[in-house]
Scaffold this active site. Structure first.
Site, PDB file in Angstrom:
ATOM      1  N   GLY A   1       1.626  -9.205   7.509  1.00 33.22           N
ATOM      2  CA  GLY A   1       0.390  -9.094   6.744  1.00 33.22           C
ATOM      3  C   GLY A   1       0.686  -9.286   5.273  1.00 33.22           C
TER       4      GLY A   1
ATOM      5  CG  HIS B   1      -1.435  -3.785   0.186  1.00 27.45           C
ATOM      6  ND1 HIS B   1      -0.577  -3.339  -0.798  1.00 27.45           N
ATOM      7  CD2 HIS B   1      -0.667  -3.996   1.278  1.00 27.45           C
ATOM      8  CE1 HIS B   1       0.657  -3.286  -0.312  1.00 27.45           C
ATOM      9  NE2 HIS B   1       0.630  -3.679   0.948  1.00 27.45           N
TER      10      HIS B   1
ATOM     11  CD  GLN C   1       1.416  -6.931  -0.123  1.00 29.59           C
ATOM     12  OE1 GLN C   1       0.686  -7.327   0.780  1.00 29.59           O
ATOM     13  NE2 GLN C   1       2.634  -6.480   0.082  1.00 29.59           N
TER      14      GLN C   1
ATOM     15  CG  HIS D   1       0.529  -1.693   5.518  1.00 25.80           C
ATOM     16  ND1 HIS D   1       1.615  -0.855   5.360  1.00 25.80           N
ATOM     17  CD2 HIS D   1       0.664  -2.671   4.571  1.00 25.80           C
ATOM     18  CE1 HIS D   1       2.373  -1.325   4.357  1.00 25.80           C
ATOM     19  NE2 HIS D   1       1.818  -2.416   3.870  1.00 25.80           N
ATOM     20  CD  GLU D   2      -1.102  -6.253   4.892  1.00 26.66           C
ATOM     21  OE1 GLU D   2      -1.282  -6.525   3.695  1.00 26.66           O
ATOM     22  OE2 GLU D   2       0.023  -5.995   5.355  1.00 26.66           O
TER      23      GLU D   2
ATOM     24  CB  CYS E   1       5.206  -2.385   1.988  1.00 28.98           C
ATOM     25  SG  CYS E   1       4.013  -3.197   0.911  1.00 28.98           S
ATOM     26  CG  LEU E   2       6.157  -8.573   2.985  1.00 30.73           C
ATOM     27  CD1 LEU E   2       5.369  -9.885   3.047  1.00 30.73           C
ATOM     28  CD2 LEU E   2       7.561  -8.769   3.530  1.00 30.73           C
TER      29      LEU E   2
HETATM   30 ZN   LIG Z   1       2.238  -3.682   2.236  1.00 28.76          ZN
END
Ligand SMILES: [Zn+2]
Length: 196
Positions: free
Chosen positions: A45, A151, A50, A147-148, A105-106
């Site tokens: 995701g 963000h 991000q 999760h997304e 998380c990226l």
């Molecule tokens: Zn994340």
């Protein structure tokens, strides 16, 4: 084009993201670039904040999770090829008894922690053609979407940990914000020292 992923500590990750219209400049190109950026970093995701944009847009492709042999055949099938764009999403309802799942998380490389979330969600959103949908998801699909979704609300998974866990992670998170981390995809760090 692969975009740099914004690291922990950048204020853009803390903004309540704004709705967009179909007039948003170069939206198709942005979505293409976000897919490329997500796959390059082996994510499931990616949310617009991000890549530095505080807008209500995120992408999910759970296919990599479908190989997990601990899942039932049914779950594997549901995860395989689940690839969607969510625009102006709103979680209408979250129900059930919260369960733990180990999240990463990226924007926060190398940190993984168990996070509690409710198992079932109902979400309204527009797809990439601005057609409206309201759908209900559970299990890992719900988890990735939650999760997304966080963000675009300015929330990170580390916010959901106990205060003890947060204290233990503090110095590692500071290192990430300063770029003192080995990562194999392109990132932008907020607190990197310039001028040398
Ligand atoms: Zn994340």
């Amino acid at each position: 084009m692969i975009l740099p992923i914004i690291a922990y500590g950048d204020p853009v990750l803390r903004k309540m993201a704004k709705d967009i219209t179909s007039e948003y400049p170069k939206l198709d190109e942005l979505i293409t670039n976000m897919w490329e950026t997500m796959y390059n970093a082996h994510g499931v995701g990616l949310a617009a904040p991000q890549v530095g944009l505080p807008i209500r847009l995120f992408l999910v492709d759970t296919t990599p999770f479908s190989d997990d042999e601990e899942l039932s055949k049914e779950d594997q099938e549901a995860l395989k090829g689940f690839k969607k764009v969510f625009i102006n999403a709103k979680i209408e309802e979250e129900v059930g008894t919260a369960w733990d799942f180990n999240e990463g998380c990226l924007s926060i490389p190398d940190i993984r922690e168990d996070v509690k979330r409710k198992p079932e969600i109902t979400i309204s959103y527009l797809d990439e053609n601005f057609n409206p949908h309201t759908e209900t998801y559970d299990g890992l699909l719900a988890r990735v979407i939650q999760h997304e979704y966080d963000h675009i609300q300015g929330v990170l998974f580390t916010d959901k940990l106990s205060s003890l866990k947060k204290r233990l992670l503090k110095s590692r998170l500071e290192k990430i914000s300063k770029g003192k981390i080995a990562v194999d995809y392109k990132m932008r760090f907020p607190n990197i020292k310039k001028g040398r």
